[in-house]
Design a protein around this motif. Structure first.
Motif, PDB file in Angstrom:
ATOM      1  N   ASP A 122       0.831   8.689   2.250  1.00 39.23           N
ATOM      2  CA  ASP A 122       0.420   7.281   2.119  1.00 39.23           C
ATOM      3  C   ASP A 122      -0.493   7.171   0.896  1.00 39.23           C
ATOM      4  O   ASP A 122      -1.548   7.814   0.837  1.00 39.23           O
ATOM      5  CB  ASP A 122      -0.319   6.832   3.388  1.00 39.23           C
ATOM      6  CG  ASP A 122      -0.518   5.326   3.439  1.00 39.23           C
ATOM      7  OD1 ASP A 122      -0.813   4.728   2.385  1.00 39.23           O
ATOM      8  OD2 ASP A 122      -0.385   4.752   4.542  1.00 39.23           O
ATOM      9  N   LEU A 123      -0.093   6.373  -0.100  1.00 44.39           N
ATOM     10  CA  LEU A 123      -0.863   6.261  -1.335  1.00 44.39           C
ATOM     11  C   LEU A 123      -2.079   5.352  -1.205  1.00 44.39           C
ATOM     12  O   LEU A 123      -2.905   5.286  -2.127  1.00 44.39           O
ATOM     13  CB  LEU A 123       0.044   5.748  -2.459  1.00 44.39           C
ATOM     14  CG  LEU A 123       1.246   6.645  -2.816  1.00 44.39           C
ATOM     15  CD1 LEU A 123       2.044   6.031  -3.962  1.00 44.39           C
ATOM     16  CD2 LEU A 123       0.794   8.051  -3.171  1.00 44.39           C
ATOM     17  N   GLU A 124      -2.186   4.624  -0.092  1.00 47.65           N
ATOM     18  CA  GLU A 124      -3.310   3.698   0.099  1.00 47.65           C
ATOM     19  C   GLU A 124      -4.256   4.141   1.211  1.00 47.65           C
ATOM     20  O   GLU A 124      -5.348   3.601   1.343  1.00 47.65           O
ATOM     21  CB  GLU A 124      -2.776   2.293   0.387  1.00 47.65           C
ATOM     22  CG  GLU A 124      -1.861   1.761  -0.715  1.00 47.65           C
ATOM     23  CD  GLU A 124      -1.245   0.428  -0.349  1.00 47.65           C
ATOM     24  OE1 GLU A 124      -1.971  -0.407   0.242  1.00 47.65           O
ATOM     25  OE2 GLU A 124      -0.050   0.220  -0.628  1.00 47.65           O
ATOM     26  N   ALA A 125      -3.841   5.080   2.020  1.00 53.50           N
ATOM     27  CA  ALA A 125      -4.690   5.590   3.097  1.00 53.50           C
ATOM     28  C   ALA A 125      -4.510   7.104   3.163  1.00 53.50           C
ATOM     29  O   ALA A 125      -3.535   7.659   2.666  1.00 53.50           O
ATOM     30  CB  ALA A 125      -4.325   4.938   4.432  1.00 53.50           C
ATOM     31  N   GLY A 148      -2.188   1.697   7.857  1.00 54.89           N
ATOM     32  CA  GLY A 148      -1.113   2.193   7.004  1.00 54.89           C
ATOM     33  C   GLY A 148       0.141   1.369   7.100  1.00 54.89           C
ATOM     34  O   GLY A 148       1.153   1.714   6.460  1.00 54.89           O
ATOM     35  N   SER A 165       8.009   2.611   2.386  1.00 57.55           N
ATOM     36  CA  SER A 165       6.941   2.105   3.235  1.00 57.55           C
ATOM     37  C   SER A 165       7.398   2.158   4.688  1.00 57.55           C
ATOM     38  O   SER A 165       8.597   2.301   4.970  1.00 57.55           O
ATOM     39  CB  SER A 165       6.564   0.669   2.860  1.00 57.55           C
ATOM     40  OG  SER A 165       7.645  -0.203   3.125  1.00 57.55           O
ATOM     41  N   ASN A 168       2.101   0.202   3.898  1.00 60.27           N
ATOM     42  CA  ASN A 168       1.523   0.768   2.677  1.00 60.27           C
ATOM     43  C   ASN A 168       2.611   1.460   1.862  1.00 60.27           C
ATOM     44  O   ASN A 168       3.631   1.892   2.404  1.00 60.27           O
ATOM     45  CB  ASN A 168       0.430   1.786   3.010  1.00 60.27           C
ATOM     46  CG  ASN A 168      -0.853   1.119   3.489  1.00 60.27           C
ATOM     47  OD1 ASN A 168      -0.973  -0.117   3.453  1.00 60.27           O
ATOM     48  ND2 ASN A 168      -1.801   1.935   3.942  1.00 60.27           N
ATOM     49  N   THR A 169       2.372   1.586   0.560  1.00 59.26           N
ATOM     50  CA  THR A 169       3.308   2.322  -0.291  1.00 59.26           C
ATOM     51  C   THR A 169       3.185   3.812   0.005  1.00 59.26           C
ATOM     52  O   THR A 169       2.069   4.354   0.055  1.00 59.26           O
ATOM     53  CB  THR A 169       3.009   2.063  -1.774  1.00 59.26           C
ATOM     54  OG1 THR A 169       3.129   0.665  -2.037  1.00 59.26           O
ATOM     55  CG2 THR A 169       3.980   2.834  -2.653  1.00 59.26           C
ATOM     56  N   GLN A 170       4.326   4.461   0.182  1.00 57.85           N
ATOM     57  CA  GLN A 170       4.340   5.880   0.537  1.00 57.85           C
ATOM     58  C   GLN A 170       5.188   6.663  -0.480  1.00 57.85           C
ATOM     59  O   GLN A 170       6.244   6.208  -0.921  1.00 57.85           O
ATOM     60  CB  GLN A 170       4.936   6.079   1.939  1.00 57.85           C
ATOM     61  CG  GLN A 170       4.097   5.434   3.035  1.00 57.85           C
ATOM     62  CD  GLN A 170       4.802   5.501   4.382  1.00 57.85           C
ATOM     63  OE1 GLN A 170       6.034   5.426   4.440  1.00 57.85           O
ATOM     64  NE2 GLN A 170       4.020   5.619   5.454  1.00 57.85           N
TER      65      GLN A 170
END
Length: 327
Positions: free
Chosen positions: A154-157, A123, A114, A126-128
Motif C-alpha cells: 500500500d503506497l499510502e499506508a 487502506g 487498489s 488506496n493505490t497499491q
C-alpha cells in the motif's frame, strides 16, 4: 516500503538474472484468460485473518517476452472480532516471461491497483504496488497450469499483503506464422555410373592327395604314384592354375633339420610331377614348414607317419598363392 517488499524486489531481480540464461525462442502473440484460486495473507497490522481468494485475469501476450494483464481478485476474510469482510482487488500488471525449450516458463510481474473493502477499513481504495512472479507449466499448446505469488504494498499506508494463487491459463487468438513456402528443388538428371565388374575372388583348392614319406626320408615311394597322377590330372584340367607343394616333418629331430627335410620332400614331389607326369615346372612352387602344422599330435608312431607328408594346393594366380598361409 516494508522489509517484505524490499526482499521480494531483490528476489525478483535474482530470478530475472538466472532465468535470462535459459531465454530462447519468442512466443506467438495472443490473448490469455486465467481463472484462479488462492490464499491471501494480510499484513499483521491489518487485524485481518488469512483467507481464500478467487481471481480472473485477462491479458495479452506480445510476440516477445512481454505481456500485460488485468486481474480481478475477490478476497474473503474476517476481522479480528470475527466479523466477515469482503474485498475486491483490481490490478493492471506487466509480465516478463523467460521462454525456454522446456514446458516450464518462469515469469516476473509488477503493477498498480487498489482494493475496495465493503467495510470502512484503513487502506480502502488506496493505490497499491504489487510485485512477484510465478511459473507456467504447459499442458498443451493453448493451456498452462499457472502458479503466481505477489507482494502487495500500500503506497499510502504501512500495509504489505501477500497473495498466492494457482490457475489455469488459456491462450486464444494467437496466430502462428505461416510455414515457409516449399521450394521444389531443381530436378537433377542422374547419371548412371559405370560399375566396373569386381574381379573374381581368388580360387584356392587343397587337393586331397597327401604324399607320405618314410622316417628321415625324402624319397617318393611307388605306392604314392596314384596320388601324383591325380595331382597331374587336376592341373591338366585347370591350365590357368598354379600349384604349391608343401612339405612337412614329424617332431623327431632338430627343428632346423626338420625344416630342411620338409623342403626336400616338397622338391621331391615337384620333381616327380615334372619328370614322370609332364607337369610344366613353371606352374609349381615348393615350400617346407618343418614340424609346424601337424595334422595330429606327434604322440605315437602312427601319428608321426601321418605328419611326414607333402600336400598340394592349387591357386588361380601366383599372387593368391604368395598371400596364402597353410591350413
Amino acid at each position: 516500503m516494508s522489509n517484505i517488499f524490499k526482499k521480494t524486489a531483490i528476489l525478483s531481480g535474482i530470478l530475472a538474472a538466472s532465468a535470462t540464461a535459459v531465454h530462447a525462442e519468442q512466443p506467438v502473440a495472443g490473448f490469455t484468460l486465467t481463472p484462479s484460486i488462492g490464499y491471501s495473507v494480510p499484513d499483521n497490522n491489518r487485524n485481518l485473518d488469512d483467507d481464500r481468494a478467487f481471481g480472473l485475469s485477462f491479458g495479452y501476450q506480445f510476440d516477445n517476452p512481454w505481456g500485460v494483464e488485468f486481474t480481478y481478485l475477490n478476497l474473503d476474510s474476517e476481522l479480528s472480532n470475527g466479523q466477515n469482510i469482503d474485498a475486491d482487488q483490481y490490478r493492471l500488471d506487466g509480465l516478463y516471461n523467460f521462454f525456454n525449450n522446456s514446458s516450464v516458463t518462469p515469469y516476473l510481474a509488477a503493477g498498480l491497483g487498489s482494493t475496495h473493502y465493503d467495510l470502512d477499513l484503513d487502506g480502502d481504495e488506496n493505490t497499491q504496488l504489487n510485485a512477484g512472479g510465478g511459473l507456467k507449466f504447459a499442458l498443451s499448446d493453448n493451456t498452462s497450469l499457472r502458479a503466481d505469488y505477489r507482494v502487495v504494498e500500500d503506497l499510502e499506508a504501512d500495509h504489505t499483503d501477500q497473495v498466492a494463487t494457482i490457475g489455469l491459463q488459456y491462450s486464444f487468438g494467437a496466430k502462428k506464422a505461416a510455414p515457409a513456402p516449399v521450394v521444389e528443388p531443381t530436378p537433377v538428371v542422374e547419371v548412371t555410373p559405370v560399375v566396373e565388374p569386381e574381379p573374381a575372388p581368388p580360387v584356392k583348392t587343397v587337393l586331397p592327395y597327401d604324399i607320405h614319406f618314410a622316417f628321415d626320408s625324402a624319397h617318393v615311394a611307388q605306392s604314392e604314384y596314384s596320388d601324383l597322377q591325380n595331382i597331374a590330372d587336376h592341373l591338366e584340367a585347370n591350365p590357368e592354375q598354379v600349384a604349391q607343394i608343401r612339405g612337412f616333418a614329424d617332431s623327431i629331430g632338430a627343428q632346423e633339420y626338420n625344416e630342411e627335410l620338409s623342403v626336400e620332400r616338397a622338391n621331391a614331389v615337384a620333381k616327380r610331377l615334372v619328370e614322370d607326369f609332364g607337369v610344366d615346372a613353371s606352374r609349381l612352387d615348393t615350400v617346407g614348414y618343418g614340424e609346424a602344422y601337424p595334422v595330429v599330435e606327434n604322440t605315437s608312431k602312427a601319428n608321426r607317419q601321418l605328419n611326414r607328408r607333402a600336400t598340394t594346393v592349387s591357386f588361380s594366380s601366383r599372387e593368391a598363392m604368395e598371400n596364402d598361409m597353410p591350413n
